[in-house]
Design an enzyme around this catalytic site. Structure first.
Site, mmCIF file in Angstrom:
data_model
loop_
_atom_site.group_PDB
_atom_site.id
_atom_site.type_symbol
_atom_site.label_atom_id
_atom_site.label_comp_id
_atom_site.label_asym_id
_atom_site.label_seq_id
_atom_site.Cartn_x
_atom_site.Cartn_y
_atom_site.Cartn_z
ATOM 1 N N MET A 1 38.431 6.325 -26.098
ATOM 2 C CA MET A 1 38.209 6.318 -24.659
ATOM 3 C C MET A 1 38.629 7.669 -24.102
ATOM 4 S SD MET A 1 37.078 4.602 -22.169
ATOM 5 C CE MET A 1 37.039 2.998 -22.963
ATOM 6 N N CYS A 2 37.810 8.207 -23.227
ATOM 7 C CA CYS A 2 38.103 9.496 -22.609
ATOM 8 C C CYS A 2 37.878 9.382 -21.106
ATOM 9 C CB CYS A 2 37.214 10.597 -23.179
ATOM 10 S SG CYS A 2 37.375 10.812 -24.976
ATOM 11 N N GLY A 3 38.406 10.359 -20.384
ATOM 12 C CA GLY A 3 38.152 10.466 -18.957
ATOM 13 C C GLY A 3 37.355 11.727 -18.699
ATOM 14 N N THR A 56 39.652 14.338 -20.522
ATOM 15 C CA THR A 56 40.837 13.906 -21.253
ATOM 16 C C THR A 56 40.366 13.119 -22.470
ATOM 17 O OG1 THR A 56 41.036 11.855 -19.974
ATOM 18 C CG2 THR A 56 42.219 13.793 -19.156
ATOM 19 N N ASN A 82 32.382 10.541 -23.129
ATOM 20 C CA ASN A 82 33.249 9.365 -23.088
ATOM 21 C C ASN A 82 32.495 8.206 -23.714
ATOM 22 O OD1 ASN A 82 35.005 7.233 -22.476
ATOM 23 N ND2 ASN A 82 34.102 6.955 -20.449
#
Length: 732
Positions: A1-3, A56, A82
């Site tokens: 999971m990324c932002g 992120t 993401n």
């Protein structure tokens, strides 16, 4: 999971707020990176456009942390990724998927803008898996963005009133107006040099290059054909049972294998290798998923089962002063907790070699209120009370802090507080839409038959991308976790929508010989084959967490919930509403056929059985089931009664031994045989051991006599016994 986050503006771009940056870091705690670009206008009149990207990273793919935004040194192109690309052009993706996709996107940097766009679209269309992305093509001066065709990852957008600034983000960070979710119905692009009066406008391209409109969710054609005459009833030997197991197993292999070992969390059992956790209500979908994950994962890895229960406002108001609301007794009566513990026990029995841990997450009402504002911010732009109730459950489940019970733990005895180290969460979402698990599917069949059922299922699958998956992604990822949906695997969806509807749910034949409900019968048959008999027969119900705030609004303290599908009581016994409502509840929700009346048993034996057994069996219930004082049961106690009844009928042979005193031959034979089966000797069941029983087998159960029963025959007989016990308990 990324932002991921981006600001595209013809004005000066400012740094994103610290609170938003922190929210993005919560999604991706392993790395934070930023990049800027400036696109010059094609003429002196056109101004420059500034691009400011932030990413992120939660590192779950490959052997290293892939830093984002991913930048191309030669062209200056940028990718903010993401998601999880399980397959690319039909081939599994090894290593880091973000880097693999970026390499494919940059494999043909062409001078011709149209050819370059076609190449980008081709790569994006070939991805299988959940994702949201921002791709700046520096060669074509174009920004591509979007979500996968099922909308499994979050991407929000906000546009300035004059159109000069567009913001993209995985999360809003606050409840400021103007945010909306990017649609999942296509791939969007903005040509940064083709603005009109400084306004940036997006174009949409379909997920399918051919532009076909009859494909459901751009994946496959829904099988609308009705059954022909002589079609077989959906049963254990139907080919689709084996096929759905194969597809679901392959979907799980992609999602649970090769997960990097997460950082160890100090505390009890910290040395256990746990990389995957299941959002676990104890229902059919999540339990079946956990059972198949056992077949896929290495034996050295454990599996956490996260089960959430809330304290209601009413219980909080009635607790003694100074109480912290963490006593486990109040939470154990929650429907999800009851089914969760039941399914946990079944998994331990079915898979004794696996290290299972049941994490009971108990949330006092005060703690719910303390986190309310944060959850409201995370789920925005969704803003209904139902959104909040569901989001709260997902929020605390993702946090993963609760009482840990492992094999050998005794019921609700005090357990140590634990935190799951797993960064991958499995959700059973999608099974109801694909396989006909909602009550509206049965209603559609009753109205217009298979044609209406097919239309309803097709509608449900086609609007999965418009559901609340973006909201769930924003909530669950807040604690640095990634949710994965095996039932929403593209190959599994294609199989499900191309499968005949009567091979998924079988409402034309509500009474199955093995007492398997018609809703999601395909999955129930598979669960029964995998030694999960209670799970296979568990009734579909709504999650109990949606009632936390409804109860808080009840000024009279009376329950506002009615039995699902149960009409108002018209019984003349007004002084005993509990008996009437309980009878209706058990009758409608267990749906047990009257085996005594249908299997050729004499009416006098039936009457004798009712007269002699009713008082004794009900006495057992009164002694063994805790119920509050008063004549009317609330929903909680009715559901508890249902669960205890099921548990006793399948697991406690002494209840049937008591029925041996009835005096009817069939009851004594049922007691004899059920004692043997519940000792789990079904695989070696030799009917010849009981000569007096052989002749009665054909007439009473309809099961053929022979030297040895198979597992299916033994299960059938046990369920007939269970039906008889149910009939005895229902008051008349």
């Amino acid at each position: 999971m990324c932002g991921i986050h981006a600001i595209i503006s013809s004005r000066d771009v400012q740094e994103i707020p610290h609170s938003l940056k922190q929210s993005l870091s919560n999604r991706g705690p392993d790395y934070l990176g930023q990049a800027t670009r400036t696109v010059s206008g094609e003429s002196q009149i056109d101004g420059d456009i500034s691009l400011f990207f932030t990413s992120t990273v939660l590192a779950l793919r490959g052997d290293h942390i892939a830093q984002q935004p991913i930048e191309h040194a030669d062209t200056g192109s940028i990718l903010c990724w993401n998601g999880e690309a399980w397959k690319l052009a039909g081939q599994p993706v090894n290593g880091n998927d973000g880097e693999a996709i970026f390499a494919q996107l940059m494999s043909a940097s062409l001078a011709d803008t149209q050819f370059q766009k076609n190449h980008v679209l081709q790569v994006l269309r070939s991805i299988q898996g959940p994702f949201a992305f921002l791709f700046y093509d520096a060669v074509g001066k174009c920004l591509y963005f979007g979500r996968d065709r099922l909308g499994r990852r979050s991407l929000l957008t906000k546009r300035a009133a004059d159109g000069s600034t567009v913001i993209f983000s995985s999360i809003a960070g606050s409840s400021e107006p103007g945010w909306k979710e990017v649609d999942a119905d296509g791939i969007f692009s903005v040509h940064l040099t083709a603005s009109e009066n400084g306004s940036l406008n997006a174009m949409r391209d379909d997920w399918l290059a051919s532009g076909e409109t009859d494909l459901v969710s751009s994946i496959g054609r829904f099988n609308m054909s009705p059954p022909e005459g002589g079609e077989a009833i959906l049963d254990f030997n139907t080919p689709s049972v084996k096929l759905v197991q194969d597809y679901l197993t392959r979907a799980l292999e992609l999602r649970v294998l090769n997960v990097p070992e997460p950082p160890r969390i100090p505390g009890p059992l910290a040395d256990i290798d746990v990389r995957v956790a299941v959002l676990f209500s104890g229902g059919l979908d999540c339990t079946l998923m956990a059972r198949l994950a056992h077949d896929v994962l290495p034996a050295s890895q454990g599996i956490d089962l996260i089960n959430v229960a809330f304290q209601s406002a009413r219980d909080a108001a009635g607790q003694p002063d100074g109480s912290d609301g963490k006593s486990s007794q109040a939470y154990e009566a929650c429907p999800d907790r009851i089914t969760g513990r039941q399914a946990f026990a079944e998994l331990k029995t079915a898979c004794p070699s696996r290290w299972w841990r049941f994490i009971a997450v108990n949330i006092p009402f005060a703690e719910t209120m303390a986190h309310r504002s944060r959850v409201v911010s995370l789920m925005y732009p969704h803003n209904t009370e139902m959104d909040l109730s569901i989001s709260l459950a997902l929020y605390f489940a993702s946090r993963g802090i609760g009482d840990g019970y492992v094999a050998g733990s005794s019921g609700i005895t005090p357990a140590p507080s634990v935190t799951t180290p797993a960064r991958v969460l499995l959700s059973g979402l999608g099974a109801d839409e694909l396989f006909g698990g909602y009550s509206r599917h049965e209603a559609a069949f009753k109205r217009t038959g298979y044609a209406g059922l097919a239309d309803e299922l097709k509608l449900d699958v086609s609007r999965i991308g418009q559901r609340n998956l973006g909201r769930d992604d924003r909530i669950l990822s807040h604690w640095g976790k990634e949710v994965r949906f095996p039932f929403l695997d593209e190959d599994l969806i294609k199989f499900a929508i191309e499968c005949p509807v009567w091979h998924k749910c079988d409402f034309a034949y509500p009474f199955h010989p093995a007492v398997i409900d018609p809703a999601k019968r395909l999955l129930r048959l598979l669960a029964d084959q995998l030694n999960l008999p209670l799970t296979a027969r568990e009734k579909k119900r709504a999650s109990s967490i949606a009632h936390v705030f409804d109860k808080a609004r009840e000024p009279t303290g009376k329950s506002s919930f009615n039995l699902p599908g149960s009409p108002k009581c018209r019984c003349r016994r007004r002084s005993e509403p509990a008996a009437c409502n309980t009878s209706r509840y058990v009758t409608e929700h267990l749906r047990m056929p009257d085996c005594m009346g249908q299997q050729g048993i004499a009416s006098k034996d039936k009457a004798k059985g009712f007269k002699a057994a009713r008082g004794e069996v009900q006495g057992l219930i009164a002694r063994d089931i805790t119920r509050p004082s008063g004549s009317v049961w609330s929903w909680r106690y009715l559901h508890s009664f249902h669960q205890m009844l099921t548990h006793q009928a399948l697991r406690v042979p002494e209840r049937i031994e008591r029925a041996d005193r009835v005096g009817g031959t069939s009851f004594r034979l049922a007691a004899c045989e059920c004692r043997v089966f519940t000792c789990r000797h079904a695989e070696a069941l030799d009917v010849g051991v009981w000569p007096r029983f052989v002749d009665n087998v054909r007439t009473w159960t309809g099961i053929p006599a022979g030297p040895r029963w198979g597992l299916v025959e033994a299960r059938l007989f046990l369920n007939r016994c269970r039906a008889i016990l149910t009939i005895l308990i229902i008051p008349t």
